[in-house]
Enzyme design. Structure first.
Site: not given
Length: 175
Positions: A40, A78
């Protein structure tokens, strides 16, 4: 000067125990190693990269953070896009925070893989609630992030990524 073997052994044991306690305290309160799992955050981080997080950093926009996932027992890494009170809009792949457009150079490699005119990130608008953060993965098409599970609480943040550790002690420092 002959030393007693028991005293020397005890001295070594005491030194090792003190070093171990210092490492535990530092790891619990100051910094910790983390293993990146998944794709990701590509190309910024790849699966199985090792990073070091600071547990005492103040989180700012665009920082890379590690936090407890709101949907599983995993930890996620993230990029912070929105802070409490921020108005976030992405339209035609242009990020705007509080009415100011921002460049996202970390997305360029993933944009190059798209067909002409195809968006990397879908359009949306959001106001970040108090004590919350809006986070996105750099590999926007293959990231489970705030677009899926909503904003995250500031309380679940474990720390800010400060360095990536490569095999043989090569280190990338992040500002």
């Amino acid at each position: 000067m002959k030393q007693n073997p028991k005293k020397e052994w005890f001295s070594w044991l005491k030194s090792i125990l003190i070093a171990f306690i210092i490492v535990l305290i530092c790891r619990h309160f100051l910094f910790s190693p983390v293993l990146v799992k998944g794709i990701s955050m590509e190309p910024t981080f790849e699966d199985q990269n090792r990073v070091v997080i600071s547990k005492i950093s103040e989180i700012e926009a665009f920082d890379l953070i590690v936090f407890d996932s709101p949907i599983s027992s995993d930890q996620h890494i993230k990029r912070v896009i929105g802070l409490p009170g921020d108005e976030i809009e992405i339209k035609e792949d242009i990020l705007t925070i509080n009415g100011i457009p921002y460049s996202e150079p970390y997305l360029e490699q993933n944009k190059e893989k798209l067909l002409f005119g195809e968006p990397l990130t879908g359009d949306f608008y959001l106001k970040v609630p108090e004590k919350s953060l809006f986070v996105l993965g750099d590999n926007r098409r293959k990231s489970m992030d705030s677009r899926e599970y909503g904003v995250i609480s500031e309380e679940v943040v474990l720390g800010e990524v400060k360095a990536r550790i490569y095999p043989f002690s090569e280190i990338d420092l992040f500002q």
